[in-house]
Motif scaffolding. Structure first.
Motif, mmCIF file in Angstrom:
data_model
loop_
_atom_site.group_PDB
_atom_site.id
_atom_site.type_symbol
_atom_site.label_atom_id
_atom_site.label_comp_id
_atom_site.label_asym_id
_atom_site.label_seq_id
_atom_site.Cartn_x
_atom_site.Cartn_y
_atom_site.Cartn_z
ATOM 1 N N ALA A 40 -3.315 24.190 -13.032
ATOM 2 C CA ALA A 40 -3.397 22.539 -12.710
ATOM 3 C C ALA A 40 -2.934 21.549 -13.678
ATOM 4 O O ALA A 40 -2.423 20.527 -13.539
ATOM 5 N N LEU A 41 -2.775 22.028 -15.030
ATOM 6 C CA LEU A 41 -2.459 21.008 -16.020
ATOM 7 C C LEU A 41 -0.614 21.174 -15.968
ATOM 8 O O LEU A 41 -0.137 20.238 -16.425
ATOM 9 N N CYS A 42 -0.288 22.001 -15.309
ATOM 10 C CA CYS A 42 1.166 22.180 -15.219
ATOM 11 C C CYS A 42 1.663 20.910 -14.282
ATOM 12 O O CYS A 42 2.740 20.585 -14.261
ATOM 13 N N GLU A 43 0.643 20.460 -13.180
ATOM 14 C CA GLU A 43 1.111 19.503 -12.050
ATOM 15 C C GLU A 43 1.627 18.302 -12.836
ATOM 16 O O GLU A 43 2.861 17.787 -12.690
ATOM 17 N N PRO A 44 0.690 17.859 -13.884
ATOM 18 C CA PRO A 44 0.950 16.412 -14.461
ATOM 19 C C PRO A 44 2.170 16.666 -15.544
ATOM 20 O O PRO A 44 2.983 15.553 -15.932
ATOM 21 N N LEU A 45 2.445 17.888 -16.035
ATOM 22 C CA LEU A 45 3.329 18.038 -16.931
ATOM 23 C C LEU A 45 4.810 18.077 -16.354
ATOM 24 O O LEU A 45 6.009 18.131 -16.908
ATOM 25 N N TRP A 46 4.636 18.123 -14.891
ATOM 26 C CA TRP A 46 6.091 18.018 -14.267
ATOM 27 C C TRP A 46 6.455 16.493 -14.378
ATOM 28 O O TRP A 46 7.753 16.478 -14.685
ATOM 29 N N THR A 47 5.603 15.669 -14.239
ATOM 30 C CA THR A 47 6.348 14.130 -14.390
ATOM 31 C C THR A 47 6.816 13.943 -15.835
ATOM 32 O O THR A 47 7.642 13.295 -15.654
ATOM 33 N N HIS A 48 5.928 14.582 -16.657
ATOM 34 C CA HIS A 48 6.339 14.287 -18.176
ATOM 35 C C HIS A 48 7.854 15.184 -18.415
ATOM 36 O O HIS A 48 8.619 14.450 -18.873
ATOM 37 N N PHE A 49 7.809 16.037 -17.943
ATOM 38 C CA PHE A 49 9.355 16.719 -17.998
ATOM 39 C C PHE A 49 10.399 16.063 -17.352
ATOM 40 O O PHE A 49 11.630 16.120 -18.074
ATOM 41 N N LEU A 50 10.201 15.343 -16.269
ATOM 42 C CA LEU A 50 11.208 14.584 -15.742
ATOM 43 C C LEU A 50 11.933 13.561 -16.558
ATOM 44 O O LEU A 50 13.399 13.272 -16.634
ATOM 45 N N ASP A 51 11.233 13.234 -17.400
ATOM 46 C CA ASP A 51 11.628 11.937 -18.508
ATOM 47 C C ASP A 51 11.887 12.686 -19.961
ATOM 48 O O ASP A 51 12.529 12.122 -20.562
ATOM 49 N N HIS A 52 11.391 13.714 -20.237
ATOM 50 C CA HIS A 52 11.433 14.438 -21.339
ATOM 51 C C HIS A 52 11.315 15.735 -21.466
ATOM 52 O O HIS A 52 10.385 16.619 -21.465
ATOM 53 N N PRO A 53 12.795 16.329 -21.433
ATOM 54 C CA PRO A 53 13.051 17.615 -21.063
ATOM 55 C C PRO A 53 13.022 18.559 -22.371
ATOM 56 O O PRO A 53 13.858 18.933 -22.969
ATOM 57 N N HIS A 54 11.898 18.795 -22.905
ATOM 58 C CA HIS A 54 11.399 19.916 -23.780
ATOM 59 C C HIS A 54 11.387 21.270 -22.959
ATOM 60 O O HIS A 54 10.181 21.511 -22.994
ATOM 61 N N TYR A 55 12.736 21.671 -23.491
ATOM 62 C CA TYR A 55 12.753 22.971 -22.248
ATOM 63 C C TYR A 55 12.034 24.235 -22.718
ATOM 64 O O TYR A 55 11.359 24.735 -21.972
ATOM 65 N N ALA A 56 11.741 24.306 -23.945
ATOM 66 C CA ALA A 56 11.204 25.474 -24.342
ATOM 67 C C ALA A 56 9.933 25.362 -24.206
ATOM 68 O O ALA A 56 8.965 26.296 -23.708
ATOM 69 N N ASP A 57 9.114 24.072 -24.328
ATOM 70 C CA ASP A 57 7.598 23.987 -24.066
ATOM 71 C C ASP A 57 7.534 24.085 -22.553
ATOM 72 O O ASP A 57 6.305 24.619 -22.053
ATOM 73 N N VAL A 58 8.325 23.382 -21.853
ATOM 74 C CA VAL A 58 8.186 23.357 -20.344
ATOM 75 C C VAL A 58 8.196 24.657 -19.619
ATOM 76 O O VAL A 58 7.538 25.022 -18.751
ATOM 77 N N THR A 59 9.145 25.410 -20.085
ATOM 78 C CA THR A 59 9.599 26.833 -19.493
ATOM 79 C C THR A 59 8.365 27.643 -19.743
ATOM 80 O O THR A 59 7.758 28.294 -19.068
#
Length: 696
Positions: free
Chosen positions: A450-469
Motif C-alpha cells: 500500500a505504501l508503494c501506491e503514493p510512492l508512484w506519484t513521487h517517482f513520476l517527478d523524482h526518479p530515484h531509481y535505486a530506491d523506487v526499484t
C-alpha cells in the motif's frame, strides 16, 4: 491510469550551454528566464568549538597549494573511527579553502543513500547535480547519463566536493569532479585502498591528545568545576577516549547535572563502565541515557526503529504513542543530552548512537512487544500521510488500498497545495522507502504494497531509481506473499516502468506478462476491468518506449475498448491521447489530428487542466505537420502558458522548440532563433540537453 503515468521525455543530450553564451539573452528576455543559480555552499554553520587538527590542516593546505592539476582533482582522504571528527575537519578545511575554489562547495553523505550496506551511486551523482542547479526533471535516467552530466557541469570548475562516510573507494571515485582544479575530500572509517587512479593525500584522523581534548571540553561547557577539580576533569577527558563526539556528549552531561560534583559524575561514569564492561565512549552514552526521564529514554530506544537518518516531530510522536508536544519535549531532552542533532528538517541520530539505542531497546524490551507496537504505529502514520499527499498531488485516481485511520494523538501533516504535498513526499522519501522494507520485514504485507501506491506519484517527478526499484520489487513480493490478486497486478505494473526507463526491457516485459496473466483471473466488476485495462496500457507503454509502434497502438486500442465498455471517461481520454501520439510517430498525420482533436475536446469537457495542455500541444504538433500552422500556433502558445504556470521548465523548453519551428514556417527567423535560444538556456540552467529539444 492517471495522466502522470505518461509524463516521460526523451531525446536528451549530455552537453549544456556555457554561461558565456547567454549573457545578452538574459537581458533581452527579461521576465521569462529563471535567475542565475547561486554558487553552491553546502556547509552547515561553523562549529562554535573546534580544537587542534593543526597537523592535518597544514598537510591538506600544502597539498592544495602544490597540486599541479595534471588532469585529476586533488583528492584528500580523511580516515578514522566514527565520532573522531572527520566530517567536522572536512568542513573546517573547506571553509578555509573556499576562496581558492570560487565555484562552490558540494556535500553528499553516502550513509543517507545506503541500503543494506550498498550505495546507489547514481543517486549520489544526482544529489551532486542538484547542488549544481540540475532540477529533477532534467536528470538523466541512467548512471552513465548522469555521470556525463556531472562531468559536463564540473568541467573547468574550481569546486570543493565533500564525500562523507564512504566505505569503499569505488563509491567515491564516480563522484569526483571532472576538473583538475577541484578538491575532493573523502571521509571514511577505514583507509580506502581502492581510490583507483586518484593518488589521494591520505590523512589519518586520530583521537585528540589529552590536552587538546581538555581544551575542547572546556570550550563545550564553561563550568567552574573543571578548573576546580582538575583530576576529575582529566579522568572525564580520558573516559571520552579523545573522540570529539564523546566529548560533546560529556559536555552536555556536565551541563545538565550542575549540582553534582565533577568527582561524583566521574565516579558514576566509572561505575557504569565497570558494571557493563563496554568501551569508554559507550559508557559516556550510557551515562547520558541513564540521566533521561522515562519518556525521553523510551523515545531514544524507539528511535533505533526509524528507517531514515532524520526524524520529524510527528513521526517521533507516532513512535512514542503520545501527543506531539510531549514528543517534542522528549526530543529536546535528547538533544540537550547530546544524543540527537537538531537540523532544520528534523532531528538526526548518529549511526553509532542508533546502535547504542538499539542495544538499550533490547535490554528494556526483551520480547520486542514495545518495539512491535511502535513499529506498527509509525508505519501506519507514514502510510496515512503519504496517501493524503498522493490525493492532494495527483487528485482522485485508481488506488487499491484504503487510507488508514489517524494515529491517536498524532496530527496529520497539513497539505494546502499540490506543491506542498509533493515537497513533503520528497522530503520524507528515505523514511517512506524505508517503511516499505520495514513493513515487509515485519510481516505487514498490506502496508508494504500500500505504501508503494503514493510512492508512484513521487517517482513520476523524482526518479530515484535505486530506491523506487527496490521499493516496488518489495511491493511485488508483499502482494505475492499476501496473495492479493489486484495488488499483484498493480505492483508489477508499477515496477515495470522504472525498469524500462533504465532500459531493463526484458525484466519489465516479464513483470508485465505476469501482470496480464494475473489480470485474467480478475472478476468482471468495473474496478477489476479498469485494472486489467491499466495492465494492457502498461504493455503498450513498454512497446512505445521500445519503438514497437504497431504493438503499442494495438494495446492502447484494447485498453480503450475496455474503458469505453465500463464508461470510464478519463480512461477513454487517456487512451485516445496515446493513440494520437502513436499515430503521429507512425507518420499517420490525418489520423493523429482526428484522435488528438477528440482527446483535447474530452480533456476540456472533463476540466483536466494538465491533460488539456498536453493534448493541445500534441494536437498543435499534428496540425503543423498537416499544414494548418495558424491553428497549431494557438494551441502551442496555450501549452506554453500552462507550462509556465506549472513551473515546468522541461515542458516550456519543449514547447518553445515547437514555437521556433512554427516561426520558421512563417519566415520569422529572428523569432525562431529567440525561441530556440531561450529553450537552450532553460535546458542548460536546469541541467538538461544543450539543444533544448525534447521528443514526445
Amino acid at each position: 491510469m492517471a495522466e502522470e503515468t505518461h509524463n516521460s521525455l526523451d531525446g536528451r543530450a549530455d552537453v549544456v550551454v556555457q554561461a558565456g553564451h547567454i549573457d545578452a539573452l538574459h537581458q533581452h528576455l527579461h521576465g521569462t528566464v529563471a535567475p542565475e543559480q547561486p554558487v553552491p555552499f553546502q556547509l552547515p554553520p561553523a562549529l562554535a568549538h573546534f580544537e587542534d587538527r593543526q597537523a592535518e590542516q597544514e598537510r591538506i593546505l600544502r597539498a592544495a597549494e602544490s597540486h599541479a592539476g595534471d588532469g585529476s582533482p586533488l583528492v584528500v582522504a580523511l580516515s578514522g573511527i566514527g565520532g573522531i571528527g572527520k566530517t567536522a575537519l572536512g568542513f573546517h578545511v573547506a571553509r578555509r579553502l573556499s576562496r581558492r575554489y570560487p565555484d562552490g562547495v558540494l556535500y553528499v553523505d553516502l550513509d543517507d543513500l545506503r541500503r543494506d550496506g550498498v550505495v546507489e551511486v547514481a543517486d549520489a551523482v544526482a544529489q551532486l547535480l542538484t547542488g549544481l542547479g540540475v532540477t529533477p526533471e532534467w536528470l538523466e535516467r541512467s548512471f552513465a547519463g548522469r555521470s556525463k552530466q556531472y562531468w559536463t557541469r564540473t568541467r573547468d570548475k574550481r569546486l570543493i566536493v565533500i564525500i562523507d562516510n564512504a566505505r569503499y573507494g569505488s563509491e567515491a571515485v564516480p563522484l569526483l569532479p571532472a576538473s583538475a582544479g577541484s578538491l575532493a575530500i573523502v571521509t571514511s572509517q577505514g583507509a580506502l585502498y581502492d581510490l583507483d587512479g586518484t593518488a589521494p593525500v591520505e590523512v589519518p584522523v586520530n583521537p585528540l591528545a589529552l590536552d587538546h581534548a581538555a581544551r575542547l571540553l572546556a570550550r563545550i561547557v564553561d563550568d567552574h568545576r573543571l578548573p576546580a577539580e582538575p583530576d576529575a576533569a582529566a579522568a572525564l577527558v580520558r573516559g571520552c577516549g579523545g573522540l570529539p563526539a564523546a566529548l560533546n556528549v560529556a559536555g552536555q552531561w556536565v551541563r545538565k547535572y550542575r549540582r553534582r560534583s565533577l568527582s561524583r559524575l566521574v565516579e558514576e561514569l566509572t561505575a557504569e563502565l565497570r558494571e557493563r564492561g563496554i568501551p569508554m565512549v559507550e559508557a559516556v552514552w550510557d551515562a547520558a541515557y541513564a540521566g533521561l526521564d522515562q519518556e525521553a529514554a523510551r523515545l531514544y530506544r524507539l528511535l533505533s526503529l526509524h528507517p531514515a537518518p532524520v526524524v520529524t516531530d510527528p513521526a517521533a510522536a507516532a513512535l512514542l504513542g503520545v501527543g506531539q508536544q510531549r514528543a517534542v519535549d522528549a526530543l529536546e531532552e535528547l538533544e540537550s543530552a547530546g544524543l540527537l542533532e537538531r537540523r532544520s528538517e528534523g532531528c538526526r541520530m548518529h549511526d553509532l548512537l542508533r546502535g547504542h539505542a538499539a542495544r538499550r531497546a533490547r535490554e528494556a524490551d526483551p520480547d520486542g512487544a514495545e518495539r512491535a507496537e511502535a513499529r506498527r504505529a509509525l508505519i501506519r502514520w507514514y502510510r496515512r500521510q503519504s496517501g493524503r499527499a498522493d490525493l492532494m498531488a495527483a487528485g482522485p485516481r485508481m488506488t487499491l488500498a484504503e487510507l488508514p485511520e489517524p494515529v491517536a494523538d498524532v496530527p496529520d501533516v497539513e497539505f494546502s497545495t499540490k506543491t506542498e504535498a509533493l515537497r513533503w513526499l520528497e522530503s520524507q522519501r528515505l523514511a517512506l522507502y524505508g517503511c516499505v522494507r520495514l513493513s515487509f520485514d515485519s510481516g505487514l504485507d498490506e502496508d508494504a504494497w500500500a505504501l508503494c501506491e503514493p510512492l508512484w506519484t513521487h517517482f513520476l517527478d523524482h526518479p530515484h531509481y535505486a530506491d523506487v526499484t527496490d521499493a516496488f520489487a518489495t511491493g511485488v513480493a508483499a502482494a505475492d506473499r499476501l496473495e492479493h490478486l489486484p495488488a499483484m497486478v498493480r505492483m508489477r505494473c508499477q515496477l515495470a516502468r522504472p525498469l524500462w526507463e533504465q532500459q531493463r526491457y526484458d525484466e519489465a516485459a516479464e513483470h508485465l506478462r505476469r501482470a496480464l496473466n494475473a489480470s485474467e483471473a480478475l472478476g468482471g466488476s468495473g474496478p477489476e476491468r479498469k485494472l486489467r485495462a491499466s495492465a494492457v496500457e502498461f504493455g503498450g507503454l513498454l512497446k512505445l518506449a521500445m519503438g514497437e509502434l504497431e504493438g503499442a497502438a494495438t494495446d492502447f486500442d484494447a485498453a480503450l475498448r475496455i474503458h469505453t465498455a465500463i464508461e470510464n471517461a478519463y480512461g477513454v481520454l487517456l487512451q485516445t491521447h496515446l493513440l494520437g501520439r502513436t499515430a503521429l510517430r507512425q507518420g499517420e498525420v490525418g489520423r493523429a489530428v482526428t484522435l488528438l482533436s477528440d482527446a483535447h475536446r474530452m480533456a476540456r469537457e472533463q476540466r483536466r487542466e494538465r491533460m488539456t495542455a498536453r493534448t493541445g500541444f500534441e494536437l498543435g504538433r499534428a496540425l503543423r505537420r498537416a499544414g494548418r500552422a495558424a491553428e497549431a500556433e494557438d494551441l502551442v502558445r496555450a501549452a506554453l502558458r500552462s507550462a509556465r504556470d506549472r513551473g515546468s521548465t522541461a515542458d516550456e523548453a519543449r514547447v518553445l522548440e515547437e514555437l521556433a519551428g512554427l516561426a520558421d514556417d512563417r519566415g520569422a527567423t529572428a523569432e525562431a532563433a529567440e525561441n530556440r535560444a531561450l529553450a537552450r538556456l532553460l535546458a542548460a540552467r536546469a541541467g538538461g540537453p544543450a539543444d533544448g529539444g525534447q521528443s514526445s
